[in-house]
Enzyme design. Sequence first.
Site, PDB file in Angstrom:
ATOM      1  CE  LYS A 184      -3.919  -2.253   0.138  1.00  7.87           C
ATOM      2  NZ  LYS A 184      -3.488  -3.657   0.226  1.00  7.87           N
TER       3      LYS A 184
HETATM    4  C1  LIG Z   1      -9.905  -3.186  -1.142  1.00  5.39           C
HETATM    5  C2  LIG Z   1      -9.228  -3.854   0.013  1.00  5.39           C
HETATM    6  N1  LIG Z   1      -9.874  -3.979   1.167  1.00  5.39           N
HETATM    7  C3  LIG Z   1      -9.296  -4.565   2.239  1.00  5.39           C
HETATM    8  C4  LIG Z   1      -8.013  -5.053   2.180  1.00  5.39           C
HETATM    9  C5  LIG Z   1      -7.406  -5.715   3.375  1.00  5.39           C
HETATM   10  O1  LIG Z   1      -6.279  -5.018   3.812  1.00  5.39           O
HETATM   11  P1  LIG Z   1      -5.258  -5.684   4.860  1.00  5.39           P
HETATM   12  O2  LIG Z   1      -4.319  -6.512   4.053  1.00  5.39           O
HETATM   13  O3  LIG Z   1      -4.577  -4.517   5.514  1.00  5.39           O
HETATM   14  O4  LIG Z   1      -6.064  -6.477   5.805  1.00  5.39           O
HETATM   15  C6  LIG Z   1      -7.303  -4.944   0.997  1.00  5.39           C
HETATM   16  C7  LIG Z   1      -5.934  -5.485   0.912  1.00  5.39           C
HETATM   17  O5  LIG Z   1      -5.337  -5.609  -0.116  1.00  5.39           O
HETATM   18  C8  LIG Z   1      -7.917  -4.334  -0.118  1.00  5.39           C
HETATM   19  O6  LIG Z   1      -7.255  -4.212  -1.277  1.00  5.39           O
END
Ligand SMILES: Cc1ncc(COP(=O)(O)O)c(C=O)c1O
Length: 384
Positions: A184
């Site tokens: 990210k």
């Molecule tokens: C659109 C979206 N929502 C939620 C997440 C979940 O993020 P995390 O990996 O920090 O749990 C991601 C992760 O890639 C994502 O792309």
Amino acid sequence: MSEEFLPFSKPSISRAAINDVVACLESGWITTGPRVAQFTEALRDYLGAPHVLPLTSATAGLHIALLALDLKPGDEVITTPLTFAATLNTIVLAGAKPVLVDIDPNTLNMNLNLLEEAITEKTRVIMPVHFAGLPVDLDHLYEIADRHGLRVIEDAAHAIGTEYKGNRIGSVGDTQVFSFHPNKNITTGEGGCVTTRDADLAKKISLLRFHGIDREAWNRYGKSGNQEYEVVMPGFKYNMMDLQAAIGLHQLRELDDFIARRETLVNRYQEALADWPQWTLPKYPAYPHRHAWHLYTPLVNVESAGLNRDEFMTAMKERNIGTGLHYRAVHLYPYYREQFGFQPGDFQHAENVCERIVSLPLFPSMTDAEHDRVLDVMYNIFNR
Ligand SMILES: Cc1ncc(COP(=O)(O)O)c(C=O)c1O
């Protein structure tokens, strides 16, 4: 092949951040403590959000933000089929039913013109995704949500630094969830945070993030701490560590520079690929915004390209260039088909995009030479 593998994403961790991780390790306090408190303040300043709750991931954030809304079995949460599985998984884990609205094929965000058709008397929450860092049209979204009395949790996993009409995502609206996963725009290793304007919701998320206990560990065991506590609900173990916040504090200071570099690289792609029949390039909405460019996601025009997206990704990999796939249509994964009866053809724009979308290499430390190498390899694949 002599050149090293070029990944599609790579975190930029400064020497200062590494030194601070070491300082944190040597300090004797590595879990939730003063660095998380500092990071919370820094996020509050940057995002302009009244309540900020750092967590172990965005998945954790989506999970407990939804749980904090006390959804009942049969309640519906509306989201998009073009997202990571975590968006739908957390809706199910919070006891609700995911309802999907197809995407706008230009912005790749939820098509808000179709949103009202999906609202029923069971709808409780709208959970749009700011896909790739492009803001959803918030005025349109909240006009609909307010008219129907619905809560909004913006899946802002891609959108730290994104702006809509001059306002950062997080500074306006109901509730947002950001991700600090390593690919990210900023990272804390794993990590994420919830921002909200609702003080009661913030309090409940704060309890759910740490065993349902009112005070965090460092208050209990620190010098001034009070070892007494009450458990007021069964909570999770989703608290961010100081070790993570040590990285995040430095990342946040660099975020705007990171986005500026991402934007430069995207503009280079857009210019270089503009007249290629093999690609459909990202398009921008008319409303004022700053795209955070978490991802650069053109679509393969399969007929002109003479190969499909998966074959393109394989060809790139054979030439030592990484690409990403964000995402396969979530509703077509076996669990969602079996549990909710989704089928191919249900969301045609999302399905078409998910067959053709590819994330090209994009990260702040990517050099112009590396960018040229990606383009050269693409020239080579398409014999241009
Ligand atoms: C659109 C979206 N929502 C939620 C997440 C979940 O993020 P995390 O990996 O920090 O749990 C991601 C992760 O890639 C994502 O792309």
